[in-house]
Design an enzyme around this catalytic site. Structure first.
Site, PDB file in Angstrom:
ATOM      1  CE  LYS A  20     -10.489  11.489 160.942  1.00  0.00           C
ATOM      2  NZ  LYS A  20      -9.729  12.703 160.778  1.00  0.00           N
ATOM      3  CG  HIS A 149      -5.047  16.078 157.232  1.00  0.00           C
ATOM      4  ND1 HIS A 149      -4.204  15.136 157.441  1.00  0.00           N
ATOM      5  CD2 HIS A 149      -5.800  15.843 158.644  1.00  0.00           C
ATOM      6  CE1 HIS A 149      -3.983  14.292 158.785  1.00  0.00           C
ATOM      7  NE2 HIS A 149      -5.235  14.991 159.321  1.00  0.00           N
ATOM      8  CD  GLU A 221      -8.288  20.612 160.688  1.00  0.00           C
ATOM      9  OE1 GLU A 221      -7.792  19.674 160.095  1.00  0.00           O
ATOM     10  OE2 GLU A 221      -8.699  21.633 160.040  1.00  0.00           O
TER      11      GLU A 221
HETATM   12  C1  LIG Z   1      -8.816  12.865 160.704  1.00  0.00           C
HETATM   13  C2  LIG Z   1      -8.458  14.373 160.675  1.00  0.00           C
HETATM   14  C3  LIG Z   1      -7.572  14.971 161.467  1.00  0.00           C
HETATM   15  C4  LIG Z   1      -6.814  14.597 162.508  1.00  0.00           C
HETATM   16  O1  LIG Z   1      -5.761  13.815 162.053  1.00  0.00           O
HETATM   17  P1  LIG Z   1      -4.577  13.075 162.957  1.00  0.00           P
HETATM   18  O2  LIG Z   1      -3.505  12.363 161.862  1.00  0.00           O
HETATM   19  O3  LIG Z   1      -5.126  12.301 163.881  1.00  0.00           O
HETATM   20  O4  LIG Z   1      -3.921  14.260 163.508  1.00  0.00           O
HETATM   21  C5  LIG Z   1      -7.510  16.333 161.467  1.00  0.00           C
HETATM   22  N1  LIG Z   1      -8.156  17.110 160.390  1.00  0.00           N
HETATM   23  C6  LIG Z   1      -8.924  16.520 159.629  1.00  0.00           C
HETATM   24  C7  LIG Z   1      -9.694  17.327 158.533  1.00  0.00           C
HETATM   25  C8  LIG Z   1      -9.264  14.993 159.519  1.00  0.00           C
HETATM   26  O5  LIG Z   1      -9.878  14.383 158.739  1.00  0.00           O
END
Ligand SMILES: *Cc1c(COP(=O)(O)O)cnc(C)c1O
Length: 395
Positions: A20, A149, A221
């Site tokens: 994304k 996260h 991620e």
């Molecule tokens: C947006 C998102 C990420 C990426 O986050 P960053 O801060 O750009 O590293 C990873 N995992 C999930 C589930 C997300 O929604």
């Protein structure tokens, strides 16, 4: 470059790039060839990754805890088995649409030290995890691990350590529910500037809380960390509102210097908060322009006098302000170019065409020093049509 940093700081954590953040086809292809996995949140993203033909569905995690049933069914068809959940309804849905899924419970962690707090929307509080896991057992679902996260743009390394501690507790709850977890997903939230420091804290926490991790696969991620520096944005000055020459003299006389604190010149450029600069509204970014091309020259003399200026997007909405106060060369005029660094994360992918303005083009460069000439040539071409362009350097 960023991938090399990742492998050096966190060699035992497999990155699953968060699509994304920037689903540019060249970014995805490069990362696929580097062997990363992918974090997808929708069918569209899953298709985009699988369409490349080089990525096995086992390299994808469907990391959206709240999915449409049709998306779960499509993931099953595509062979994407790993997916997250954080609520009971999702478990019923998955039991119906993809009973063989490999589930990952997304737990809630402290995201108060991040730019974008994701905990407002996702994550199971630890106290709810035992009940969730026993429901999963009852539905004969396979839960393989835990994810979290810490929030996007995390500026406190303590958040990672705290999250690992909570993940440890969730692992133990898994054991109590009869599962043997084999996956720890530490999510995203990594930033370019603090990457090494935060990684060190994260890894130390993993050493502390998961001392025997021979049978545990650890993934992450990362989104922003991989792409923010990979794109720059060049925007053309399409209009300018400046005081009449006489006013300017008066102003200088009044202030006695050029140290004005309120902008005297307003520049209007051909990209704004409805376009690539949506990151200002959605991603809480502050951007700082610099003069890229002045009167046809890419060489900006350091002696150029500066003016307090503001920079605005092209739409008719007054919210469309890119920069409320910055210092730019006073000779900057319509037709010149401004540039912005670090425009790769959460920018062009969320741009709209509000007011009939097109989304900026991407120009790909080789990033080996020859790129600058390519960008200049492209800008010269675009300048004729007064379109905007984003230049990209190697990752
Ligand atoms: C947006 C998102 C990420 C990426 O986050 P960053 O801060 O750009 O590293 C990873 N995992 C999930 C589930 C997300 O929604």
């Amino acid at each position: 470059m960023q991938h090399a940093r990742w492998m050096k700081a966190l060699p035992e954590i497999e990155p699953f790039y968060a699509v994304k953040c920037n689903p540019d086809p060249y970014v995805l292809r490069l990362l696929a060839s580097l062997g990363t996995g992918f974090d997808c949140a929708s069918n569209g993203e899953i298709n985009r990754v699988l369409e490349m033909g080089s990525v096995d569905p086992s390299r994808i995690i469907f990391a959206n805890p709240c999915k449409a049933t049709s998306f779960v069914r499509n993931a099953a068809k595509a062979g994407v088995d790993m997916m997250t959940f954080d609520n009971t309804d999702e478990l019923y849905k998955i039991a119906r649409a993809h009973p063989r899924a490999k589930l990952v419970v997304r737990i809630l962690t402290d995201d108060s030290k991040s730019l974008c707090r994701l905990g407002l929307k996702f994550g199971a509080p630890l106290v709810t995890v035992p009940a969730l896991l026993s429901k999963a057992r009852e539905l004969q679902l396979d839960v393989i691990g835990v994810s979290f996260h810490v929030g996007s743009g995390c500026y406190d390394s303590g958040a990672f350590a705290d999250a690992i501690q909570r993940a440890r507790m969730a692992f133990d709850m898994g054991k109590d529910a009869g599962y043997t977890f084999s996956l720890l997903d530490v999510g995203g939230g990594f930033e370019d500037a603090t990457f090494e420091a935060n990684s060190a804290v994260l890894w130390q926490a993993i050493e502390n809380y998961f001392p025997e991790r021979g049978s545990i696969r650890i993934i992450a991620e990362p989104g922003r960390f991989y792409v923010s520096k990979a794109f720059r944005l060049a925007a053309n000055i399409i209009a300018r509102r400046a005081p009449q020459a006489d006013d300017a003299c008066d102003l200088d006389a009044l202030t006695g210097s050029d140290e004005q604190s309120s902008p005297s010149v307003m520049y209007y450029i051909n990209d704004g908060v409805y376009g690539s600069f949506n990151c200002i509204l959605f991603d809480h970014q502050v951007v700082t322009p610099y003069a890229l091309c002045l009167n046809g020259s890419f060489h900006i003399p350091a002696s150029e006098p500066l003016n307090a200026s503001s920079v605005w997007g092209p739409t008719c909405d007054s919210i469309d302000c890119v920069c409320t106060l910055t210092r730019l060369p006073s000779s900057l005029a319509v037709g010149d170019w401004l540039a912005f660094e670090n425009m790769g994360a959460y920018t062009i992918c969320a741009a709209s065409q509000f007011n009939g303005f097109e989304v900026s083009n991407v120009i790909y460069t080789s990033g080996d020093g020859l790129g600058a000439a390519e960008v200049r040539r492209a800008l010269a071409t675009y300048a004729k049509g007064l379109e905007s362009a984003a230049g990209r350097e190697a990752l």
